[in-house]
Write a protein that holds these residues in place. Structure first.
Motif, short mmCIF file in Angstrom:
data_model
loop_
_atom_site.label_atom_id
_atom_site.label_comp_id
_atom_site.label_asym_id
_atom_site.label_seq_id
_atom_site.Cartn_x
_atom_site.Cartn_y
_atom_site.Cartn_z
N PRO A 229 0.79 -1.24 0.00
CA PRO A 229 0.00 0.00 0.00
C PRO A 229 0.82 1.28 0.00
O PRO A 229 0.27 2.37 -0.06
CB PRO A 229 -0.81 -0.11 1.30
CG PRO A 229 0.02 -0.98 2.18
CD PRO A 229 0.71 -1.96 1.27
N ASP A 231 4.17 3.79 1.65
CA ASP A 231 4.66 4.28 2.94
C ASP A 231 5.39 3.20 3.72
O ASP A 231 5.25 3.07 4.93
CB ASP A 231 3.51 4.85 3.78
CG ASP A 231 4.02 5.66 4.98
OD1 ASP A 231 5.14 6.19 4.89
OD2 ASP A 231 3.31 5.73 6.00
N LEU A 247 -4.97 -4.92 5.14
CA LEU A 247 -4.71 -3.74 4.31
C LEU A 247 -5.60 -2.57 4.75
O LEU A 247 -5.15 -1.43 4.87
CB LEU A 247 -4.96 -4.08 2.85
CG LEU A 247 -4.64 -3.00 1.81
CD1 LEU A 247 -3.18 -2.60 1.90
CD2 LEU A 247 -4.98 -3.50 0.42
N ALA A 248 -6.87 -2.86 5.01
CA ALA A 248 -7.78 -1.81 5.46
C ALA A 248 -7.36 -1.25 6.81
O ALA A 248 -7.44 -0.04 7.04
CB ALA A 248 -9.21 -2.37 5.54
N SER A 251 -4.30 0.99 6.41
CA SER A 251 -4.54 2.14 5.54
C SER A 251 -5.38 3.21 6.21
O SER A 251 -5.57 4.28 5.66
CB SER A 251 -5.25 1.68 4.25
OG SER A 251 -4.44 0.81 3.53
#
Length: 251
Positions: A229, A231, A247-248, A251
């Protein structure tokens, strides 16, 4: 050619790892700082691994964690971690490993991880999958996110440049969507567990190259669901639902 490289990677990891197993539990010769440990066992394991690698492939470039760039010219570049999990090793915890990754112009092509106390050996080659103790394995499970156990990896630079608060927030967010988050002090051990489908996910925040190259190759070749994702984050999981939940969260 790659078969010879793979064989060398295995022999190097075994040479270093078996020495670590002999020394494990002995009186520790180490230097401690707030965010790191340097043990004599690191250097001893590295010397044995480098001897195997350079004897077999004197024309390859080699980077080792303790010595830095040992050789800089060659079509292949070795990344050697002689003791992944030094803090565990000196604390008497058996979660540590030796690891070697070999890179070409397209990235990691061969890797090996050896966990000495458990006598676990992982071998991976790009396009040919992962073998655990000689047998093919897959990073596959139907565990839902709420029942998942995941490992969280933080690179050394994060500990040195003031981003630990951000890492703590990420770890807390992962804990909100999973059963358990393991703060990994020996990433290669956990990469092997992921490749076998025993660990449900890995989340890395600005990880160190010494473990990440071989880890990403293990994850991809074992068929894990992966995401980058940005960063400095990398996510891998044994199924798509867990990957999306991780991932959610980050993020």
């Amino acid at each position: 050619m790659l078969s010879n490289v793979e064989n060398t990677a295995v022999r190097a990891c075994l040479a270093g790892g078996r020495h670590l197993r002999e020394r494990f539990g002995d009186e520790v010769d180490a230097e401690f700082s707030r965010h790191d440990v340097k043990a004599a066992a690191d250097r001893a394991s590295e010397a044995r691994m480098l001897d195997v690698i350079q004897s077999a492939h004197p024309g390859h470039a080699v980077y080792a964690e303790e010595s830095g760039d040992v050789a800089i010219e060659g079509d292949y570049r070795w990344i050697v971690d002689p003791l992944d999990g030094t803090n565990n090793f000196v604390s008497g915890l058996p979660s540590f490993a030796t690891a070697a990754a070999v890179l070409d112009d397209d990235g990691p092509v061969v890797g090996s991880v050896y966990v000495p106390v458990a006598d676990d050996l992982f071998v991976v080659r790009r396009g040919e999958g992962v073998r655990y103790d000689g047998d093919p394995v897959r990073a596959d499970s139907d565990v839902p996110p709420a029942k998942a156990t995941v490992a969280f990896v933080v690179g050394h630079d994060v500990k040195l440049d003031g981003r630990l608060d951000e890492a703590d927030r990420l770890q807390a967010a992962l804990g909100d969507v999973t059963k358990r988050v393991v703060e990994s002090w020996s990433p290669c051990v956990h990469w092997g567990a992921l490749a076998r489908g025993r660990l449900d996910g890995m989340v890395c925040f600005h990880p160190d190259d010494e473990e990440q190259h071989v880890g990403e190759l293990l994850a991809s070749e074992a068929g894990a669901s992966v995401a980058r994702p940005g960063d400095g984050l990398y996510v891998a999981a044994t199924n798509g639902d867990v990957c999306e939940a991780l991932l959610a969260a980050v993020s």
